[in-house]
Design a protein around this motif. Structure first.
Motif, short mmCIF file in Angstrom:
data_model
loop_
_atom_site.label_atom_id
_atom_site.label_comp_id
_atom_site.label_asym_id
_atom_site.label_seq_id
_atom_site.Cartn_x
_atom_site.Cartn_y
_atom_site.Cartn_z
N ALA A 302 69.50 12.82 122.84
CA ALA A 302 69.32 12.75 121.97
C ALA A 302 67.88 14.13 121.94
O ALA A 302 67.69 14.80 121.77
CB ALA A 302 69.26 12.41 121.17
N ASN A 303 66.60 12.81 122.60
CA ASN A 303 65.52 12.54 122.39
C ASN A 303 65.32 14.40 122.95
O ASN A 303 64.83 15.67 123.02
CB ASN A 303 64.48 12.49 123.84
N ILE A 304 65.99 14.56 124.08
CA ILE A 304 65.99 15.86 124.95
C ILE A 304 66.33 17.05 124.70
O ILE A 304 65.67 18.01 124.20
CB ILE A 304 66.64 15.51 126.71
N ILE A 305 67.64 16.61 123.70
CA ILE A 305 68.15 17.60 123.54
C ILE A 305 67.62 18.31 121.87
O ILE A 305 67.31 19.57 121.36
CB ILE A 305 69.70 17.54 122.50
N SER A 306 66.41 17.87 121.13
CA SER A 306 66.09 17.84 120.04
C SER A 306 64.88 19.01 120.26
O SER A 306 64.45 19.82 119.55
CB SER A 306 65.19 17.15 120.06
#
Length: 322
Positions: A302-306
């Motif tokens: 989720a951090n990367i996609i954010s």
């Protein structure tokens, strides 16, 4: 005086209540009192308890008008007489050796909280585990135990159940009235008040997953207050405890909560403040969280996609929910 006070809050769980009470009754360690608090049930929960009391004098019933889980637990805390306390939710069960194992783990140490593992279930198990085999045990400092809990899905965790507590820890502490996620409001304070914490790897607590649980039912502003709780925890640690590792763990809880807010709340005016705060926390914390080796894989993804922006993140979170 009993050795352990078992507090069982009850609200409209007649379908599951007898199984819970039987699991407590059949403990291999028999020196306990069970304080059942009927929180204004409108089904026949109270009658089930009353019939049970006739067969076992270790069980007592307190009745009150409906005030919520926190106040039901608090009512039980007012009546405890034992030096040790545990909480069992009335739709859950405990393994026969739950009390025996946790009490034994408390011996020859300064541990004031003993935690065990848990297993979730949806249907009544054919057999409740009664494992007396050796388990992996570990001794924690209060701050290290809380760090572990705030990284989630680990032992110790920040739930009130699956633990045995020294009654001393609850002398001046109560659950907050009218709050969802009351455990996260309270258990960190209890952890930090303990001399020492011990964990037992055996899954001796059985947690029933229900569609009507707080996590599975429709979101509302009361549930969104989880973000307030996570923010307040970070503030408390920053201002009063000043432990960098503990603060990093609390920020992990905050960013996890922020992802949950964006995933579960509708994009309406009612939730805009919570949703905007959640997105701001994600932008602030995502790089630090991504580089933290203790963080769960799904948070790292989720951090990367954010970094692709709020809309892209929103689509991923909602797709993951289906």
């Amino acid at each position: 005086m009993a050795t352990v006070s078992v507090i069982i809050p009850v609200y409209n769980t007649a379908e599951y209540l007898e199984a819970c009470l039987i699991s407590v009754q059949h403990q291999t360690f028999a020196d306990f009192e069970a304080i059942v608090v009927n929180d204004g049930s409108t089904d026949n929960s109270a009658e089930i308890v009353e019939e049970f009391i006739k067969r076992d004098e270790r069980f007592t019933l307190l009745s009150q008008e409906n005030a919520g889980l926190s106040e039901a637990r608090n009512a039980g805390l007012q009546k405890v007489t034992a030096p040790w306390i545990t909480f069992v939710d009335s739709d859950d069960m405990i393994a026969p050796t739950f009390l025996e194992t946790l009490l034994k783990a408390s011996q020859d140490s300064d541990a004031e909280i003993i935690c065990c593992g848990s297993n979730s279930f949806t249907e009544l198990p054919a057999k409740i585990p009664g494992n007396r085999s050796k388990s992996i045990q570990k001794i924690w400092s209060p701050e290290d135990a809380l760090i572990q809990a705030l990284y989630q899905d680990r032992i110790p965790d920040h739930s009130a159940w699956n633990k045995l507590y020294s009654a001393r820890l609850w002398k001046d502490v109560r659950f907050p009235r009218g709050k969802y996620f009351e455990d996260l409001c309270t258990i960190p304070q209890i952890f930090l008040s303990a001399k020492e914490i011990r964990s037992v790897s055996l899954p001796l607590y059985l947690y029933r997953k229900r569609e009507t649980s707080i996590l599975n039912s429709a979101y509302n502003l009361k549930k969104a207050e989880l973000l307030d709780i996570a923010e307040n925890l970070c503030t408390t640690i920053t201002e009063k405890i000043r432990n960098p590792k503990l603060l990093r763990a609390a920020k992990n809880m905050l960013i996890s909560t922020s992802y949950s807010i964006l995933k579960r709340t509708p994009d309406t005016d009612e939730f805009q403040d919570y949703r905007n705060r959640a997105w701001n926390h994600i932008k602030e914390l995502r790089l630090q969280n991504l580089l933290d080796f203790k963080v769960r894989l799904r948070n790292k993804v989720a951090n990367i996609i954010s970094f692709g922006g709020r809309d892209v993140l929103q689509k991923m979170l909602r797709r993951d929910e289906k």
